[in-house]
Design a protein around this motif. Structure first.
Motif, PDB file in Angstrom:
ATOM      1  N   GLU A 196       1.220  -1.634   0.029  1.00  0.00           N
ATOM      2  CA  GLU A 196      -0.267   0.334   0.112  1.00  0.00           C
ATOM      3  C   GLU A 196       1.115   1.455  -0.913  1.00  0.00           C
ATOM      4  O   GLU A 196       0.712   2.307  -0.897  1.00  0.00           O
ATOM      5  CB  GLU A 196      -0.604   0.118   1.647  1.00  0.00           C
ATOM      6  CG  GLU A 196      -1.672   1.447   1.870  1.00  0.00           C
ATOM      7  CD  GLU A 196      -2.942   1.127   1.753  1.00  0.00           C
ATOM      8  OE1 GLU A 196      -3.192   2.110   2.983  1.00  0.00           O
ATOM      9  OE2 GLU A 196      -3.471   0.418   1.646  1.00  0.00           O
ATOM     10  N   HIS A 197       2.227   1.168   0.521  1.00  0.00           N
ATOM     11  CA  HIS A 197       2.903   2.306   0.596  1.00  0.00           C
ATOM     12  C   HIS A 197       3.455   2.592  -0.592  1.00  0.00           C
ATOM     13  O   HIS A 197       3.472   4.204  -0.925  1.00  0.00           O
ATOM     14  CB  HIS A 197       3.796   2.452   1.124  1.00  0.00           C
ATOM     15  CG  HIS A 197       5.599   2.612   1.392  1.00  0.00           C
ATOM     16  ND1 HIS A 197       4.840   4.299   2.652  1.00  0.00           N
ATOM     17  CD2 HIS A 197       6.334   3.142   0.718  1.00  0.00           C
ATOM     18  CE1 HIS A 197       6.112   5.096   2.320  1.00  0.00           C
ATOM     19  NE2 HIS A 197       7.578   4.101   1.525  1.00  0.00           N
ATOM     20  N   PHE A 198       3.990   1.916  -1.692  1.00  0.00           N
ATOM     21  CA  PHE A 198       4.623   2.079  -2.592  1.00  0.00           C
ATOM     22  C   PHE A 198       2.846   2.394  -3.461  1.00  0.00           C
ATOM     23  O   PHE A 198       3.162   3.162  -4.299  1.00  0.00           O
ATOM     24  CB  PHE A 198       5.309   0.899  -3.707  1.00  0.00           C
ATOM     25  CG  PHE A 198       6.030   0.636  -3.166  1.00  0.00           C
ATOM     26  CD1 PHE A 198       7.720   1.564  -3.053  1.00  0.00           C
ATOM     27  CD2 PHE A 198       7.145  -0.453  -1.755  1.00  0.00           C
ATOM     28  CE1 PHE A 198       8.639   1.432  -2.092  1.00  0.00           C
ATOM     29  CE2 PHE A 198       8.161  -0.671  -1.616  1.00  0.00           C
ATOM     30  CZ  PHE A 198       8.791   0.328  -1.550  1.00  0.00           C
ATOM     31  N   LYS A 199       2.177   1.584  -3.592  1.00  0.00           N
ATOM     32  CA  LYS A 199       0.576   2.727  -4.175  1.00  0.00           C
ATOM     33  C   LYS A 199       0.989   3.905  -4.176  1.00  0.00           C
ATOM     34  O   LYS A 199       0.343   4.598  -4.945  1.00  0.00           O
ATOM     35  CB  LYS A 199      -0.538   1.438  -3.741  1.00  0.00           C
ATOM     36  CG  LYS A 199      -1.506   1.680  -4.313  1.00  0.00           C
ATOM     37  CD  LYS A 199      -3.139   0.995  -3.890  1.00  0.00           C
ATOM     38  CE  LYS A 199      -4.418   1.234  -3.905  1.00  0.00           C
ATOM     39  NZ  LYS A 199      -5.380   1.012  -4.036  1.00  0.00           N
ATOM     40  N   LEU A 200       0.578   3.867  -3.220  1.00  0.00           N
ATOM     41  CA  LEU A 200       0.585   5.274  -2.445  1.00  0.00           C
ATOM     42  C   LEU A 200       1.418   6.322  -2.715  1.00  0.00           C
ATOM     43  O   LEU A 200       1.451   7.388  -3.662  1.00  0.00           O
ATOM     44  CB  LEU A 200      -0.132   5.721  -0.966  1.00  0.00           C
ATOM     45  CG  LEU A 200      -1.261   5.458  -0.640  1.00  0.00           C
ATOM     46  CD1 LEU A 200      -0.724   5.830   1.302  1.00  0.00           C
ATOM     47  CD2 LEU A 200      -2.227   5.610  -1.012  1.00  0.00           C
ATOM     48  N   PHE A 201       2.672   6.256  -3.128  1.00  0.00           N
ATOM     49  CA  PHE A 201       4.332   6.051  -3.494  1.00  0.00           C
ATOM     50  C   PHE A 201       3.672   7.209  -5.107  1.00  0.00           C
ATOM     51  O   PHE A 201       3.570   8.306  -5.456  1.00  0.00           O
ATOM     52  CB  PHE A 201       5.068   6.009  -3.075  1.00  0.00           C
ATOM     53  CG  PHE A 201       6.302   6.870  -3.366  1.00  0.00           C
ATOM     54  CD1 PHE A 201       6.468   7.720  -3.642  1.00  0.00           C
ATOM     55  CD2 PHE A 201       6.860   6.109  -4.731  1.00  0.00           C
ATOM     56  CE1 PHE A 201       7.723   8.188  -3.692  1.00  0.00           C
ATOM     57  CE2 PHE A 201       8.329   6.350  -5.496  1.00  0.00           C
ATOM     58  CZ  PHE A 201       8.489   7.216  -5.070  1.00  0.00           C
ATOM     59  N   HIS A 202       3.751   6.079  -5.493  1.00  0.00           N
ATOM     60  CA  HIS A 202       3.587   5.474  -7.496  1.00  0.00           C
ATOM     61  C   HIS A 202       2.355   7.114  -8.125  1.00  0.00           C
ATOM     62  O   HIS A 202       2.604   7.043  -9.047  1.00  0.00           O
ATOM     63  CB  HIS A 202       4.121   4.365  -8.056  1.00  0.00           C
ATOM     64  CG  HIS A 202       5.344   3.761  -7.552  1.00  0.00           C
ATOM     65  ND1 HIS A 202       5.949   4.305  -8.297  1.00  0.00           N
ATOM     66  CD2 HIS A 202       5.680   2.999  -6.731  1.00  0.00           C
ATOM     67  CE1 HIS A 202       7.412   3.739  -7.887  1.00  0.00           C
ATOM     68  NE2 HIS A 202       6.303   2.474  -6.766  1.00  0.00           N
ATOM     69  N   ALA A 203       1.118   6.969  -6.732  1.00  0.00           N
ATOM     70  CA  ALA A 203       0.434   7.395  -7.622  1.00  0.00           C
ATOM     71  C   ALA A 203       0.276   8.716  -7.148  1.00  0.00           C
ATOM     72  O   ALA A 203      -0.386   9.681  -7.669  1.00  0.00           O
ATOM     73  CB  ALA A 203      -1.388   6.871  -6.753  1.00  0.00           C
ATOM     74  N   GLY A 204       1.858   9.170  -6.559  1.00  0.00           N
ATOM     75  CA  GLY A 204       1.474  10.451  -6.878  1.00  0.00           C
ATOM     76  C   GLY A 204       1.432  10.906  -5.371  1.00  0.00           C
ATOM     77  O   GLY A 204       1.332  12.631  -5.468  1.00  0.00           O
ATOM     78  N   ASP A 205       0.588   9.963  -4.354  1.00  0.00           N
ATOM     79  CA  ASP A 205       0.600  10.673  -3.090  1.00  0.00           C
ATOM     80  C   ASP A 205       1.490  11.884  -2.178  1.00  0.00           C
ATOM     81  O   ASP A 205       0.967  13.133  -1.165  1.00  0.00           O
ATOM     82  CB  ASP A 205      -0.518   9.768  -1.704  1.00  0.00           C
ATOM     83  CG  ASP A 205      -1.406   9.956  -1.348  1.00  0.00           C
ATOM     84  OD1 ASP A 205      -2.329  10.199  -0.998  1.00  0.00           O
ATOM     85  OD2 ASP A 205      -0.394  10.164   0.264  1.00  0.00           O
TER      86      ASP A 205
END
Length: 134
Positions: free
Chosen positions: A83-92
């Protein structure tokens, strides 16, 4: 994770990782299977290889003039890290652009981390810190 760069970029590096810490507090789970159990940053002077491959030389490390920022994140499960990487790569996290700019200077190095399984949860003193962490 570690980021190392010259003293001239220290303020930018510190600001980058401060924004990362704020993002972590605002966006990451504190309980459950996706919880970030432990988060810590350390800023230090980079030291040279004081033994130059010869441990019999003993202590004598000297500063290189560079600064190293170490960031540790420990998740309850792989799903938390995912989830951390998902948020990071989504530009969060809005620090991604500055991260790229620092890397683009050619003066900064970055080393990613490793991941373990949920069975490798913190134990002993680290577990106590993790429960009451950030």
């Amino acid at each position: 994770m570690t980021m190392t760069g010259p003293a001239e970029l220290k303020d930018r590096m510190v600001a980058l990782w401060a924004s990362h810490a704020e993002w972590m507090k605002a966006s990451h789970h504190r309980g459950g299977d996706k919880a970030c159990l432990f988060y810590h940053q350390c800023i230090s002077e980079e030291m040279n290889d004081f033994t130059k491959g010869r441990p019999e030389l003993g202590a004598g490390a000297e500063p290189t003039g560079n600064v190293t920022i170490t960031c540790i994140e420990f998740y309850a499960t792989k799903e938390g890290l995912d989830e951390h990487f998902k948020l990071f790569h989504a530009g969060d996290w809005k620090g991604g652009e500055e991260f790229g700019a620092l890397m683009g200077t050619g003066k900064v190095s970055f080393a990613g981390g490793a991941k373990g399984s949920g069975s490798e949860r913190p134990r002993g003193a680290l577990a106590s810190v993790a429960r009451g962490a950030w």
